[in-house]
Design a protein around this motif. Structure first.
Motif, PDB file in Angstrom:
ATOM      1  N   LYS A 132      65.427 -83.374  98.490  1.00 40.85           N
ATOM      2  CA  LYS A 132      64.758 -82.800  99.658  1.00 40.85           C
ATOM      3  C   LYS A 132      64.876 -81.283  99.655  1.00 40.85           C
ATOM      4  N   LYS A 133      63.836 -80.637 100.164  1.00 39.47           N
ATOM      5  CA  LYS A 133      63.831 -79.189 100.335  1.00 39.47           C
ATOM      6  C   LYS A 133      63.385 -78.927 101.759  1.00 39.47           C
ATOM      7  N   ILE A 138      60.819 -84.330  98.404  1.00 39.64           N
ATOM      8  CA  ILE A 138      59.876 -83.870  97.373  1.00 39.64           C
ATOM      9  C   ILE A 138      59.853 -84.807  96.166  1.00 39.64           C
ATOM     10  N   GLY A 139      60.791 -85.757  96.116  1.00 36.17           N
ATOM     11  CA  GLY A 139      60.790 -86.708  95.018  1.00 36.17           C
ATOM     12  C   GLY A 139      61.992 -87.629  95.096  1.00 36.17           C
ATOM     13  N   ASP A 153      64.983 -86.195  84.788  1.00 34.82           N
ATOM     14  CA  ASP A 153      64.187 -86.655  85.928  1.00 34.82           C
ATOM     15  C   ASP A 153      64.351 -85.708  87.121  1.00 34.82           C
ATOM     16  N   LEU A 154      65.582 -85.258  87.360  1.00 30.77           N
ATOM     17  CA  LEU A 154      65.826 -84.303  88.453  1.00 30.77           C
ATOM     18  C   LEU A 154      65.057 -83.013  88.202  1.00 30.77           C
ATOM     19  N   LEU A 155      65.102 -82.557  86.958  1.00 29.73           N
ATOM     20  CA  LEU A 155      64.417 -81.322  86.589  1.00 29.73           C
ATOM     21  C   LEU A 155      62.910 -81.459  86.821  1.00 29.73           C
ATOM     22  N   GLU A 156      62.352 -82.608  86.428  1.00 30.76           N
ATOM     23  CA  GLU A 156      60.911 -82.851  86.639  1.00 30.76           C
ATOM     24  C   GLU A 156      60.556 -82.717  88.116  1.00 30.76           C
ATOM     25  N   ILE A 157      61.372 -83.315  88.980  1.00 32.42           N
ATOM     26  CA  ILE A 157      61.097 -83.285  90.422  1.00 32.42           C
ATOM     27  C   ILE A 157      61.114 -81.847  90.943  1.00 32.42           C
ATOM     28  N   ILE A 158      62.153 -81.084  90.578  1.00 33.70           N
ATOM     29  CA  ILE A 158      62.222 -79.741  91.156  1.00 33.70           C
ATOM     30  C   ILE A 158      61.241 -78.773  90.486  1.00 33.70           C
TER      31      ILE A 158
END
Length: 170
Positions: A132-133, A138-139, A153-158
């Motif tokens: 969340k932001k 956000i993902g 996967d975390l990197l893709e989301i951010i």
């Protein structure tokens, strides 16, 4: 009618004992609770043996993972949680993620948390890692990774979020 000023206190590190499933964590947890027995039996080996991807970790730092809030739903009875959550914690430690931005909520086998948080987030499977932001989701990563690596996967989301944020200022 009089309104009570008392806020709902959130109980942290609640542990329940069930005849069929043994000990299980429920509700809001601190990471340290996972490092205690019996959870440490699965948490510690997975955490300690997981090799983070250094390149992805560097990118996560650059993309400021620490500026996002993470809400993690897990089941201490769940094999996928046993695999992904220790790995996630190792990733967060490696990027020096601020622990106060991390919310860990343990659910029972029906995927329920004591305060009903699973309903707010529409949790169907665990683990679910929600990024969340500014309070907005956000993902999320559900059950297992798309890429085979949690940090990727975390990197893709951010990265997606940072790209859409940049679009606003074009």
């Amino acid at each position: 009618t009089l309104q009570s000023c008392e806020t709902n206190k959130v109980i942290v590190n609640r542990e329940v004992e069930s005849t069929t499933n043994g000990k299980m964590l429920l509700g809001h947890q601190k990471k340290s609770q996972l490092e205690k027995a019996p959870y440490s039996d699965w948490y510690t080996p997975e955490h300690d043996s997981y090799n983070v991807d250094a390149e992805t970790i560097a990118q996560l730092k650059k993309e400021k993972l620490g500026s996002y809030n993470l809400t993690v739903f897990l089941g201490t009875w769940c094999g996928d949680s046993h695999r992904e959550i220790p790995r996630l914690m190792k990733i967060l430690e490696t990027v020096k993620y601020p622990e106060q931005k991390l919310t860990i909520i343990a659910v029972n086998r029906k995927k329920e948390a004591p305060n009903g948080e699973e309903g707010l987030f529409n949790i169907k499977r665990v683990p679910t890692i929600i990024v969340k932001k500014y309070g907005k989701e956000i993902g999320r990563i559900i059950e297992s990774t798309q890429s085979g690596y949690l940090e990727k996967d975390l990197l893709e989301i951010i990265k997606k979020d940072n790209t859409s944020a940049k679009d606003l200022f074009k």
